[in-house]
Write a protein that holds these residues in place. Structure first.
Motif, short mmCIF file in Angstrom:
data_model
loop_
_atom_site.label_atom_id
_atom_site.label_comp_id
_atom_site.label_asym_id
_atom_site.label_seq_id
_atom_site.Cartn_x
_atom_site.Cartn_y
_atom_site.Cartn_z
N VAL A 17 -2.15 11.51 -3.03
CA VAL A 17 -3.53 10.54 -3.61
C VAL A 17 -4.14 9.68 -1.78
CG1 VAL A 17 -2.94 10.57 -5.95
CG2 VAL A 17 -2.12 8.52 -4.35
N LEU A 18 -3.19 9.54 -1.46
CA LEU A 18 -3.58 8.83 -0.24
C LEU A 18 -3.11 9.81 1.19
CD1 LEU A 18 -4.66 5.97 -0.06
CD2 LEU A 18 -2.23 5.03 0.75
N SER A 19 -4.18 9.95 2.09
CA SER A 19 -4.01 10.91 2.73
C SER A 19 -3.11 9.41 4.34
CB SER A 19 -5.61 11.66 3.45
OG SER A 19 -6.54 9.74 3.53
N PHE A 20 -2.98 10.10 5.27
CA PHE A 20 -3.20 9.64 6.63
C PHE A 20 -3.85 9.01 7.29
CE2 PHE A 20 -2.04 9.29 11.31
CZ PHE A 20 -0.66 8.15 10.57
N SER A 21 -5.13 9.41 7.24
CA SER A 21 -6.51 8.65 7.52
C SER A 21 -6.41 7.55 7.26
CB SER A 21 -7.36 9.47 8.02
OG SER A 21 -7.79 10.22 6.38
N GLU A 22 -6.31 7.88 5.25
CA GLU A 22 -6.73 6.31 5.03
C GLU A 22 -5.41 5.05 4.53
OE1 GLU A 22 -8.71 8.36 0.76
OE2 GLU A 22 -6.78 8.31 0.57
N ALA B 173 11.50 10.86 -4.29
CA ALA B 173 10.03 11.06 -2.84
C ALA B 173 9.28 12.24 -3.14
CB ALA B 173 9.97 10.65 -1.91
N HIS B 174 9.66 13.49 -3.49
CA HIS B 174 9.46 14.89 -3.44
C HIS B 174 8.09 14.77 -4.76
CE1 HIS B 174 12.73 14.43 -6.76
NE2 HIS B 174 12.42 15.75 -7.51
N ASN B 175 8.42 14.14 -5.93
CA ASN B 175 6.71 14.18 -7.12
C ASN B 175 5.72 13.34 -7.23
OD1 ASN B 175 9.21 14.97 -8.86
ND2 ASN B 175 9.84 12.73 -9.12
N TRP B 176 6.13 12.64 -5.51
CA TRP B 176 4.87 12.36 -5.32
C TRP B 176 4.67 12.81 -3.95
CZ3 TRP B 176 4.28 10.38 -9.91
CH2 TRP B 176 4.76 9.60 -10.96
N GLY B 177 5.25 13.70 -3.10
CA GLY B 177 4.32 14.95 -2.09
C GLY B 177 4.13 13.63 -1.31
N TYR B 178 5.43 12.55 -1.38
CA TYR B 178 5.61 11.51 -0.23
C TYR B 178 6.21 12.18 1.41
CZ TYR B 178 5.09 7.07 -2.58
OH TYR B 178 4.37 6.70 -3.18
N GLN B 179 5.02 11.65 2.71
CA GLN B 179 6.26 11.94 4.21
C GLN B 179 6.10 10.84 4.32
OE1 GLN B 179 5.81 15.36 5.32
NE2 GLN B 179 5.70 15.60 3.89
N ALA C 243 1.27 -1.36 0.06
CA ALA C 243 -0.03 -0.29 0.00
C ALA C 243 0.93 0.89 0.12
CB ALA C 243 -1.06 0.02 1.56
N GLY C 244 0.57 2.21 -1.12
CA GLY C 244 0.88 3.57 -0.84
C GLY C 244 2.03 4.16 -1.92
N LEU C 245 2.16 3.00 -2.45
CA LEU C 245 3.00 2.84 -4.47
C LEU C 245 1.58 4.25 -5.03
CD1 LEU C 245 3.08 -0.59 -5.41
CD2 LEU C 245 4.93 1.03 -4.32
N ASP D 295 -4.50 5.79 -4.95
CA ASP D 295 -5.21 5.72 -3.75
C ASP D 295 -6.02 4.77 -3.34
OD1 ASP D 295 -7.24 5.38 -5.82
OD2 ASP D 295 -7.52 7.47 -6.42
N TYR D 296 -7.15 5.39 -2.68
CA TYR D 296 -7.11 4.35 -1.75
C TYR D 296 -8.64 3.70 -2.35
CZ TYR D 296 -10.85 3.10 2.70
OH TYR D 296 -10.72 1.67 3.26
N THR D 297 -9.27 4.25 -3.51
CA THR D 297 -9.81 3.30 -4.19
C THR D 297 -9.17 2.65 -5.30
OG1 THR D 297 -11.66 5.12 -4.77
CG2 THR D 297 -11.69 3.35 -6.11
N SER D 298 -8.10 2.85 -5.49
CA SER D 298 -7.33 1.56 -6.80
C SER D 298 -6.75 0.91 -6.11
CB SER D 298 -6.01 2.26 -6.88
OG SER D 298 -5.10 1.57 -8.08
N PHE D 299 -6.10 0.79 -4.22
CA PHE D 299 -5.54 -0.24 -3.53
C PHE D 299 -6.78 -1.48 -3.06
CE2 PHE D 299 -4.57 -1.99 0.30
CZ PHE D 299 -3.26 -2.85 -0.50
N LYS D 300 -7.94 -0.54 -3.01
CA LYS D 300 -8.72 -1.50 -2.43
C LYS D 300 -9.23 -2.26 -3.86
CE LYS D 300 -13.98 -1.55 -2.20
NZ LYS D 300 -15.35 -0.50 -2.04
#
Length: 578
Positions: free
Chosen positions: A391-396, A371-377, A329-331, A335-340
């Motif tokens: 595309v994937l929030s911490f809550s997700e 990592a900066h290209n995808w906004g990774y934290q 998860a997190g590639l 996003d959440y829908t795609s990972f589902k």
């Protein structure tokens, strides 16, 4: 000069192949002592054990799972053994080695990349009191202060490495721990999340040598042998010859585990395994990671899902190989829908084990560098797990964590396969919806803060289903009965539910089964039957369900009979209308 190599394994049953390679490469010039610990051992306890040996040189093998636990040990050692030379190696310190030298000032030398020949050269230099500047593959501290770095060490033929498997001190533990072997190094793929993508080309150990090594391990008690090859089946001829050897020369009870790339596995190889291998001899670990084509393109991962699914299906239908499938998860752009969708695509294939992992931003990988290209934290320290991206929030991410928790408890443990199969097919819109909604419910009940027994797992699931699927409860309860009683080798003390049958009702059930199956002629008395069995009502035809997977709603009586002689359970069922 007294030399020690050490590492902190994730579990006691694990063994470190890397430090055994170092010992083998250093001998006979140096008698290297191996000391293994686990990440759960206290730092002071580890340091005390090393201190007691009073080494002149101590080397640590470092990975994302042990680096943070290794650092406090190093700090203590520098205080209590001020003159010891501390050497680090392993994938975690190979990249950004200057960072590690600055963060851990107690370290004298870092060996970058493959360490067998480099470590031996370091020992030679230390013994001769020579400078390290001419040794390739090092980052080191000169005169105790200035950090220096040499160029990368050249690759060498793998057969130059002496055997790491034949140390006398390892023999007694071979039957109790996992033995790790590798027949190759390197990977032909360029998956940007993986360290293997940095190295180009694949090198092999001689196959006859490896057959001899594996035979030695088996002859001395090894029962679980895990191949560390990144893609075991990349060389079809080599893989098929090794499969054939293991099928024909394995010892009873031995299990071999491989990491394979499923979409390049030839059907004829699978047919060979299905026709010739004993059930349970092989375990395949298959990294699916994502079924999103765009995501796979971005991480430079070539994957033909149609062929991958064909392989997994052939393996499952063959019934010989246990499959462990991995998701990440997190590639990027997943996003959440795609990972589902990814989860549902893979779970539908019903692998024996499905591991849901989260992207680790490993040092040296292309994905971390971009990592900066995808906004990774992501976490500052190992294991550098991603926290969010654009595309994937911490809550997700947290919600997917709860899916992972329920997946581990209710699928990978195989405590209630019948129940989960029915829930994911008939009750919830998709497998992901079941695991996610139950995971959220589990969290809201604060069950993640307390332990659980098997009966708790059943009762908590039933409590959840009473609220979200009351119309399915009768069938679900019957399936849970079938699952629950199948988990025991001896008669359980109690059942998972609170329903109580009167003595008359229970006796009527026993009478129906006694008459239908003639247990008296099988050597049982009615007292034996009561003593060694559990009985319950099921609202469907159990035999029809087991034969077809279909629910036919005609009530049955289910009896689980626990044989006192062979510790096995068998089921009998009869219509409750009899």
């Amino acid at each position: 000069m007294k030399v020690m190599v050490s590492t902190l394994n994730a579990k006691y049953i694990h063994t470190s192949l890397s430090i055994r390679y170092l010992k083998a490469a250093a001998e006979p010039d140096y008698n290297v002592l191996i000391k293994e610990f686990t990440i759960n051992d206290p730092a002071l306890s580890i340091a005390s054990a090393i201190y007691a040996e009073d080494p002149d040189v101590v080397g640590f093998s470092c990975y994302i799972w042990n680096i943070e636990e290794t650092i406090p040990v190093i700090s203590i050692l520098r205080k209590v053994l001020p003159n010891v030379t501390i050497v680090l190696g392993g994938p975690e310190v190979t990249y950004d080695s200057n960072y590690w030298m600055e963060r851990i000032p107690e370290v004298d030398v870092i060996v970058r990349g493959e360490g067998e020949q480099t470590f031996k050269k370091v020992l030679d230099a230390l013994e001769a009191k020579e400078r390290l500047h001419s040794i390739y593959g090092l980052t080191y501290r000169e005169n105790g202060t200035t950090i220096k770095e040499t160029g990368p060490a050249p690759k060498f033929p793998l057969n130059e490495i002496p055997s790491p498997f034949r140390f006398e001190e390892d023999k007694d533990e071979l039957s109790n721990r996992i033995s790790y072997v590798e027949t190759s190094r390197g990977c032909p793929y360029t998956c940007q999340f993986c360290l293997s993508s940095i190295e180009f080309g694949v090198r092999y150990f001689d196959i006859d040598r490896m057959k001899d090594e594996i035979t030695y391990l088996m002859d001395n008690g090894a029962t679980t042998i895990k191949f560390l090859d990144r893609t075991f089946n990349i060389n079809r001829k080599y893989a098929l010859e090794m499969f054939d050897f293991l099928i024909n020369h394995h010892r009873p009870g031995t299990v071999f585990q491989f990491e394979i790339t499923a979409d390049i596995m030839r059907p004829e190889v699978l047919t060979f395994i299905n026709e010739n291998a004993p059930a349970g001899l092989f375990r395949f670990e298959i990294g699916v990671q994502s079924t999103n084509d765009r995501t796979n393109e971005l991480i430079q991962r070539k994957q033909n899902f149609k062929k991958l699914k064909r392989t997994i299906t052939m393996v499952k239908e063959g019934g010989k190989v246990i499959q462990h499938l991995d998701l990440i998860a997190g590639l990027p752009e997943e996003d959440y829908t795609s990972f589902k969708q990814t989860f549902n695509d893979v779970f539908t294939m019903k692998p024996e084990e499905l591991q849901l992992g989260f992207l680790k931003m490993l040092r040296g990988t292309g994905l971390r560098n971009e990592a900066h290209n995808w906004g990774y934290q992501f976490m500052d320290n190992a294991p550098y797990e991603m926290l969010s991206n654009h595309v994937l929030s911490f809550s997700e991410v947290t919600a997917i964590k709860r899916v992972e928790d329920i997946l581990e408890k209710y699928w990978n443990k195989h405590f209630m396969d019948h129940t989960v199969d029915y829930l994911t097919k008939e009750v919830f819109e998709s497998p992901f919806d079941f695991f996610q909604s139950f995971g959220e419910y589990w969290h809201l009940q604060n069950w993640d803060k307390i332990g659980h027994q098997l009966t708790d797992l059943f009762r908590r699931l039933y409590q959840f289903l009473q609220e979200v699927a009351p119309q399915h409860l009768a069938i679900i309860k019957g399936l849970m009965n079938l699952d629950y009683y199948g988990n025991f080798k001896q008669k359980p003390r109690t059942t998972w539910h609170s329903d109580q049958w009167s003595k008359q009702e229970k006796q009527s059930m026993y009478d129906s089964l006694w008459n239908e199956f003639n247990y008296g002629k099988k050597g049982y008395t009615k007292r034996d039957l009561h003593k060694h069995s559990m009985i319950d009502a099921v609202p469907f035809n159990v035999q029809h369900y087991l034969n077809t997977g279909e629910i036919e709603e005609t009530p049955d009586i289910l009896m689980a009979l626990y044989s006192p002689s062979d510790q096995k359970v068998s089921f009998s069922f009869a219509s409750s209308s009899n």
